[in-house]
Design an enzyme around this catalytic site. Sequence first.
Site, PDB file in Angstrom:
ATOM      1  N   GLY A  12       0.835  -1.199   0.000  1.00 47.46           N
ATOM      2  CA  GLY A  12       0.000   0.000   0.000  1.00 47.46           C
ATOM      3  C   GLY A  12       0.870   1.249   0.000  1.00 47.46           C
ATOM      4  O   GLY A  12       1.931   1.263   0.621  1.00 47.46           O
ATOM      5  N   ASP A 117       5.597  -5.132   5.632  1.00 44.91           N
ATOM      6  CA  ASP A 117       5.884  -6.510   5.933  1.00 44.91           C
ATOM      7  C   ASP A 117       5.985  -7.424   4.690  1.00 44.91           C
ATOM      8  O   ASP A 117       6.971  -8.145   4.508  1.00 44.91           O
ATOM      9  CB  ASP A 117       4.716  -6.969   6.820  1.00 44.91           C
ATOM     10  CG  ASP A 117       5.074  -8.131   7.661  1.00 44.91           C
ATOM     11  OD1 ASP A 117       6.213  -8.144   8.161  1.00 44.91           O
ATOM     12  OD2 ASP A 117       4.230  -9.039   7.789  1.00 44.91           O
ATOM     13  N   THR A 119       6.327  -6.710   1.401  1.00 45.48           N
ATOM     14  CA  THR A 119       7.406  -6.339   0.472  1.00 45.48           C
ATOM     15  C   THR A 119       8.763  -6.749   1.041  1.00 45.48           C
ATOM     16  O   THR A 119       9.632  -7.265   0.327  1.00 45.48           O
ATOM     17  CB  THR A 119       7.375  -4.806   0.245  1.00 45.48           C
ATOM     18  OG1 THR A 119       6.090  -4.468  -0.275  1.00 45.48           O
ATOM     19  CG2 THR A 119       8.452  -4.338  -0.713  1.00 45.48           C
ATOM     20  N   ASP A 141       0.457   2.015   9.219  1.00 49.78           N
ATOM     21  CA  ASP A 141       0.008   1.290  10.425  1.00 49.78           C
ATOM     22  C   ASP A 141       1.038   1.310  11.557  1.00 49.78           C
ATOM     23  O   ASP A 141       0.705   1.015  12.695  1.00 49.78           O
ATOM     24  CB  ASP A 141      -0.289  -0.177  10.077  1.00 49.78           C
ATOM     25  CG  ASP A 141      -1.528  -0.327   9.214  1.00 49.78           C
ATOM     26  OD1 ASP A 141      -2.181   0.684   8.924  1.00 49.78           O
ATOM     27  OD2 ASP A 141      -1.839  -1.464   8.823  1.00 49.78           O
ATOM     28  N   ARG A 176     -25.365  13.103  18.459  1.00 47.56           N
ATOM     29  CA  ARG A 176     -25.206  11.771  17.866  1.00 47.56           C
ATOM     30  C   ARG A 176     -23.967  11.054  18.380  1.00 47.56           C
ATOM     31  O   ARG A 176     -23.024  11.690  18.861  1.00 47.56           O
ATOM     32  CB  ARG A 176     -25.030  11.899  16.345  1.00 47.56           C
ATOM     33  CG  ARG A 176     -26.305  12.140  15.623  1.00 47.56           C
ATOM     34  CD  ARG A 176     -26.027  12.409  14.155  1.00 47.56           C
ATOM     35  NE  ARG A 176     -27.276  12.493  13.412  1.00 47.56           N
ATOM     36  CZ  ARG A 176     -27.415  13.103  12.254  1.00 47.56           C
ATOM     37  NH1 ARG A 176     -26.370  13.691  11.694  1.00 47.56           N
ATOM     38  NH2 ARG A 176     -28.569  13.125  11.641  1.00 47.56           N
ATOM     39  N   MET A 183      -7.725   2.959   9.763  1.00 48.46           N
ATOM     40  CA  MET A 183      -6.907   1.810   9.367  1.00 48.46           C
ATOM     41  C   MET A 183      -6.137   1.261  10.564  1.00 48.46           C
ATOM     42  O   MET A 183      -6.026   1.921  11.599  1.00 48.46           O
ATOM     43  CB  MET A 183      -5.996   2.167   8.210  1.00 48.46           C
ATOM     44  CG  MET A 183      -6.771   2.228   6.901  1.00 48.46           C
ATOM     45  SD  MET A 183      -5.724   2.454   5.468  1.00 48.46           S
ATOM     46  CE  MET A 183      -6.908   2.196   4.139  1.00 48.46           C
ATOM     47  N   ARG A 185      -4.637  -2.879  10.769  1.00 43.48           N
ATOM     48  CA  ARG A 185      -5.048  -4.283  10.628  1.00 43.48           C
ATOM     49  C   ARG A 185      -4.762  -5.070  11.894  1.00 43.48           C
ATOM     50  O   ARG A 185      -5.629  -5.733  12.430  1.00 43.48           O
ATOM     51  CB  ARG A 185      -4.266  -4.973   9.513  1.00 43.48           C
ATOM     52  CG  ARG A 185      -4.189  -4.252   8.221  1.00 43.48           C
ATOM     53  CD  ARG A 185      -3.214  -4.943   7.304  1.00 43.48           C
ATOM     54  NE  ARG A 185      -3.709  -6.272   6.973  1.00 43.48           N
ATOM     55  CZ  ARG A 185      -4.665  -6.504   6.081  1.00 43.48           C
ATOM     56  NH1 ARG A 185      -5.213  -5.500   5.432  1.00 43.48           N
ATOM     57  NH2 ARG A 185      -5.061  -7.721   5.828  1.00 43.48           N
ATOM     58  N   ARG A 280     -24.057   7.482  13.589  1.00 42.59           N
ATOM     59  CA  ARG A 280     -23.588   7.591  12.208  1.00 42.59           C
ATOM     60  C   ARG A 280     -22.190   6.978  12.128  1.00 42.59           C
ATOM     61  O   ARG A 280     -21.416   7.059  13.074  1.00 42.59           O
ATOM     62  CB  ARG A 280     -23.500   9.056  11.761  1.00 42.59           C
ATOM     63  CG  ARG A 280     -24.842   9.738  11.642  1.00 42.59           C
ATOM     64  CD  ARG A 280     -25.653   9.194  10.463  1.00 42.59           C
ATOM     65  NE  ARG A 280     -26.885   9.924  10.260  1.00 42.59           N
ATOM     66  CZ  ARG A 280     -28.056   9.601  10.813  1.00 42.59           C
ATOM     67  NH1 ARG A 280     -28.144   8.535  11.598  1.00 42.59           N
ATOM     68  NH2 ARG A 280     -29.145  10.320  10.566  1.00 42.59           N
ATOM     69  N   HIS A 286      -8.965   5.196   2.673  1.00 42.55           N
ATOM     70  CA  HIS A 286      -7.706   5.558   2.016  1.00 42.55           C
ATOM     71  C   HIS A 286      -7.365   7.046   2.098  1.00 42.55           C
ATOM     72  O   HIS A 286      -6.264   7.445   1.716  1.00 42.55           O
ATOM     73  CB  HIS A 286      -7.718   5.066   0.567  1.00 42.55           C
ATOM     74  CG  HIS A 286      -7.729   3.570   0.505  1.00 42.55           C
ATOM     75  ND1 HIS A 286      -8.881   2.843   0.665  1.00 42.55           N
ATOM     76  CD2 HIS A 286      -6.726   2.672   0.378  1.00 42.55           C
ATOM     77  CE1 HIS A 286      -8.596   1.554   0.610  1.00 42.55           C
ATOM     78  NE2 HIS A 286      -7.293   1.417   0.436  1.00 42.55           N
TER      79      HIS A 286
HETATM   80  O1  F6P Z   1      -1.121  -1.787   5.590  1.00 43.61           O
HETATM   81  C1  F6P Z   1      -1.573  -0.529   5.344  1.00 43.61           C
HETATM   82  C2  F6P Z   1      -3.049  -0.520   5.088  1.00 43.61           C
HETATM   83  O2  F6P Z   1      -3.391   0.829   4.948  1.00 43.61           O
HETATM   84  C3  F6P Z   1      -3.914  -1.236   6.123  1.00 43.61           C
HETATM   85  O3  F6P Z   1      -4.179  -0.510   7.276  1.00 43.61           O
HETATM   86  C4  F6P Z   1      -5.152  -1.552   5.325  1.00 43.61           C
HETATM   87  O4  F6P Z   1      -5.811  -2.678   5.857  1.00 43.61           O
HETATM   88  C5  F6P Z   1      -4.605  -1.849   3.984  1.00 43.61           C
HETATM   89  O5  F6P Z   1      -3.393  -1.144   3.859  1.00 43.61           O
HETATM   90  C6  F6P Z   1      -5.560  -1.488   2.860  1.00 43.61           C
HETATM   91  O6  F6P Z   1      -4.987  -1.867   1.650  1.00 43.61           O
HETATM   92  P1  F6P Z   1      -5.604  -1.645   0.200  1.00 43.61           P
HETATM   93  O7  F6P Z   1      -4.940  -0.428  -0.354  1.00 43.61           O
HETATM   94  O8  F6P Z   1      -5.242  -2.864  -0.531  1.00 43.61           O
HETATM   95  O9  F6P Z   1      -7.080  -1.446   0.342  1.00 43.61           O
END
Ligand code: F6P
Length: 362
Positions: A12, A117, A119, A141, A176, A183, A185, A280, A286
Site C-alpha cells: 500500500g 511486511d 514487500t 500502520d 449523535r 486503518m 489491521r 452515524r 484511504h
Molecule cells: O497496511 C496498510 C493498510 O493501509 C492497512 O491498514 C489496510 O488494511 C490496507 O493497507 C488497505 O490496503 P488496500 O490499499 O489494498 O485497500
Amino acid sequence: MGNTLAILTGGGDCPGLNAVIRGVVRSAVGLHNWRVLGIEDGFEGLIGKIRRRDLTLDSVSGILPRGGTILGTSNRGNPFSYPVTVNGKVELQDISDRVLQEFHKSGAEVLIAVGGDGTLKIAQGLYEKGLPVIGVPKTIDNDLRATDVTFGYRTAVAIVTEALDRLHSTAESHHRVMVVEVMGRDAGWIALESGIAGSADVILIPEIPYSVDRICAAIEQRRGRGLRFSIVVVAEGAVAAEGNKVVLQTAAENFGVERLGGVGHAVAQQITAQLDMEIRVVILGHLQRGGSPTPYDRILASRFGVKAVELIAQKKFGRMVALRGRKVVDVEIASAISQLNLVDPAGELVATAESLGIMVGR
Ligand code: F6P
C-alpha cells in the site's frame, strides 16, 4: 558495487514514499555518481519484461511534498507465489529465478525495496537467493517492530485527528454517536494516538477485544453528565470479545491479502440495540494514506533514503534502515519481519488514554 542501483515501492502507498525516492536519487547520483533505475508498480514491475525508468536529479525535482509514489505500487506480484494459469486453472508458482534473471539484464546490481511486511519478506527471499538488497520500512500502520516509527504514520495520525476535530462539531450539534473507522489491521496505533489527540470518548484497537456493554455504559455515562454526543474511534482490525474480525475479502479472494473493513458498521449495529441515540458511521479509509506528508515524515523518509544509499556504499546488504531513538541505524531485514510492533495493552499509552477518561474497549 558497480554503479547502478534499482529502487521499487511495494504494498500500500503511504505519504513519504517520494521523499525516500528523492533521498536515494539525490545521494546516489549527487554524491556517488551512480545510476538509479526506478522499477514500476512494486514487484509487478519485475515480472515478465522489467518495467523501469531512469531516475535522474531532474526526474525527482518537486516530488518531496507529493503523496503516493511516482513509481506506482502494487500489493500483487509476489514472485515466490505468483498466480499462473495452467490448463485453465490458476496455480501459485515460484517464479523468483526468472525475476532475478530479468533484474540482472537491466544492468542493476542492487535493489532498494521500500515497503511493509509483505514487500520486505519478498526482498528477504530474493536476498537469500543472492540478490544484494536493502530494505526501507513504510506503513501508515506503524506495525514494524525493528523501527521506532515508520514514515507515513504521523501523517495518517494528523489526518485522522483533523477528521475527529471536524466530527466533534456535527456530532455535538445533532446529539449523535459518531463511529469513526480508521486503518490498522493488527496494530491500533492510528486509532489510539489520533483518538487521544482528537479527544475520542471510546477507542477500540485490535490488541484489546472490546465489550459492547462497556462501550454503551461509557456513552450513557457521558449522557448522564449532559454530554449528548460521543466519538468512537475503531481500528479496522478491532474485534469484539465475543466476536470475529470483520473481513471484506478473504486472502483467497484478494491475491493472497486479506482485506479488512466494515467493523465501524458492526460496532454501530452492536451498540444501536442498547442505546436510544442516533448513530452515524464514518469510514476514513484511504484518505488516511493520501496527500502530502507532514514535515516529520518528509524528514524521516529523506533520512531513510540517504541511509539506504550509505548502506550500499558500505556493501551492507540484507539490511533495513530503521529509526532507533534519535538515530537512523540498520538492522537485518530477517529480524525486522519476524515480529509486529503492537500496542501494549498494559503500556503507558493505553494507561494515559484511560486516565484521560477514554474507554479503550475493556
Ligand atoms: O497496511 C496498510 C493498510 O493501509 C492497512 O491498514 C489496510 O488494511 C490496507 O493497507 C488497505 O490496503 P488496500 O490499499 O489494498 O485497500
